[in-house]
Design a protein around this motif. Structure first.
Motif, PDB file in Angstrom:
ATOM      1  N   LEU A 191       0.794   4.056  -2.890  1.00 38.82           N
ATOM      2  CA  LEU A 191       0.493   5.458  -2.598  1.00 38.82           C
ATOM      3  C   LEU A 191       1.620   6.376  -3.057  1.00 38.82           C
ATOM      4  N   ILE A 250       0.839  -1.203   0.000  1.00 36.04           N
ATOM      5  CA  ILE A 250       0.000   0.000   0.000  1.00 36.04           C
ATOM      6  C   ILE A 250       0.871   1.248   0.000  1.00 36.04           C
ATOM      7  N   GLU A 266      -9.438   5.270  -6.568  1.00 36.20           N
ATOM      8  CA  GLU A 266     -10.501   5.266  -5.560  1.00 36.20           C
ATOM      9  C   GLU A 266      -9.957   5.667  -4.189  1.00 36.20           C
ATOM     10  N   ILE A 267      -8.738   5.224  -3.881  1.00 36.12           N
ATOM     11  CA  ILE A 267      -8.113   5.607  -2.616  1.00 36.12           C
ATOM     12  C   ILE A 267      -7.859   7.105  -2.574  1.00 36.12           C
ATOM     13  N   LEU A 272      -9.405   0.810   5.400  1.00 33.80           N
ATOM     14  CA  LEU A 272      -9.033   0.043   4.206  1.00 33.80           C
ATOM     15  C   LEU A 272      -8.872  -1.401   4.660  1.00 33.80           C
ATOM     16  N   LEU A 274      -4.969   5.565   6.699  1.00 38.66           N
ATOM     17  CA  LEU A 274      -5.615   4.427   6.057  1.00 38.66           C
ATOM     18  C   LEU A 274      -5.518   3.264   7.039  1.00 38.66           C
ATOM     19  N   SER A 290     -16.703   3.403  -0.498  1.00 36.96           N
ATOM     20  CA  SER A 290     -16.733   2.649  -1.744  1.00 36.96           C
ATOM     21  C   SER A 290     -18.181   2.448  -2.175  1.00 36.96           C
ATOM     22  N   LEU A 319     -13.171   1.709   2.637  1.00 31.67           N
ATOM     23  CA  LEU A 319     -12.867   1.053   1.371  1.00 31.67           C
ATOM     24  C   LEU A 319     -12.475  -0.391   1.645  1.00 31.67           C
ATOM     25  N   LYS A 345     -10.119  -3.715   0.250  1.00 29.76           N
ATOM     26  CA  LYS A 345      -8.762  -3.759  -0.295  1.00 29.76           C
ATOM     27  C   LYS A 345      -8.691  -4.075  -1.783  1.00 29.76           C
TER      28      LYS A 345
END
Length: 227
Positions: free
Chosen positions: A29, A25, A118-119, A89, A60, A134, A110, A112
């Protein structure tokens, strides 16, 4: 210069107990526009500490983590650092995960399988004062509203400075659950349950489970059975 170009990157902390997932992640990011990763944590306790150190805009947050789960970490972060928003998340989108997280103060949720775009949208949505949910979570919230005919009930006001999780443990004690059963219900260890019980006993001055049951009924946290 456009508004998007002028906007400062959102400073983000990633909290996930699985090292491979957390590092993945963070790497993702780092490739996304408008995001700056300023910290990472392997459990909820560490997440609270990192937030205190680096004061991020957004965390997150995974939910099922050792020592301190994501719901309790969210509650503590929102209480102690109101300038930091939380976007969950997680792998889970069931009611038992979703609604406690939102009640604890998460502004986004959200799963995973969310993509990078979307993040980013969720992070900037919560920073703009909107919800970062989401599509599947939005649908579940709407279904819940339709099923109940009203909005989900707000959690009762907690007495004597108890945390949301300590109050949950107290209610489950009043329902007659053992420490092991409470641990399974809340997806935490029995050691964590014992810690919550010790904390709530200290805050309320209670000495045993029988007093805890009377206290829970006296505070209106549970209701006597009908009949």
């Amino acid at each position: 210069m456009t508004e998007e170009a002028e906007r400062k990157p959102a400073r983000v902390v990633v909290a996930d107990d699985q090292t491979v997932v957390r590092e993945g992640i963070v790497m993702l990011l780092g490739l996304l526009p408008g995001i700056e990763v300023v910290g990472a944590a392997g459990d909820g306790e560490e997440a609270v500490r990192v937030v205190a150190e680096v004061a991020p805009d957004v965390v997150l947050m995974d939910l099922r983590m050792p020592r301190c789960d994501g719901v309790e970490a969210t509650r503590r972060i929102r209480a102690e650092h109101p300038g930091t928003q939380v976007v969950v998340l997680t792998t889970y989108a069931d009611d038992e995960s979703l609604f406690p997280a939102l009640a604890a103060g998460a502004r986004g949720y959200l799963t995973k399988d969310a993509g990078g775009d979307e993040i980013v949208r969720a992070v900037h949505s919560v920073l703009s004062g909107e919800a970062g949910l989401s599509p599947s979570v939005q649908r579940r919230l709407l279904e819940r509203l339709v099923e109940s005919g009203t909005r989900p009930p707000a959690p009762p006001e907690v007495p004597d400075g108890l945390t949301v999780r300590e109050t949950e443990v107290l209610v489950l004690i009043a329902d007659g659950l053992s420490n092991q059963e409470i641990a399974r219900r809340l997806h935490v260890s029995t050691a964590t349950v014992k810690t919550h019980i010790n904390n709530l006993f200290t805050k309320t001055g209670l000495k045993d489970r029988a007093q805890a049951v009377r206290y829970a009924y006296g505070k209106g946290l549970v209701r006597p059975p009908a009949g």
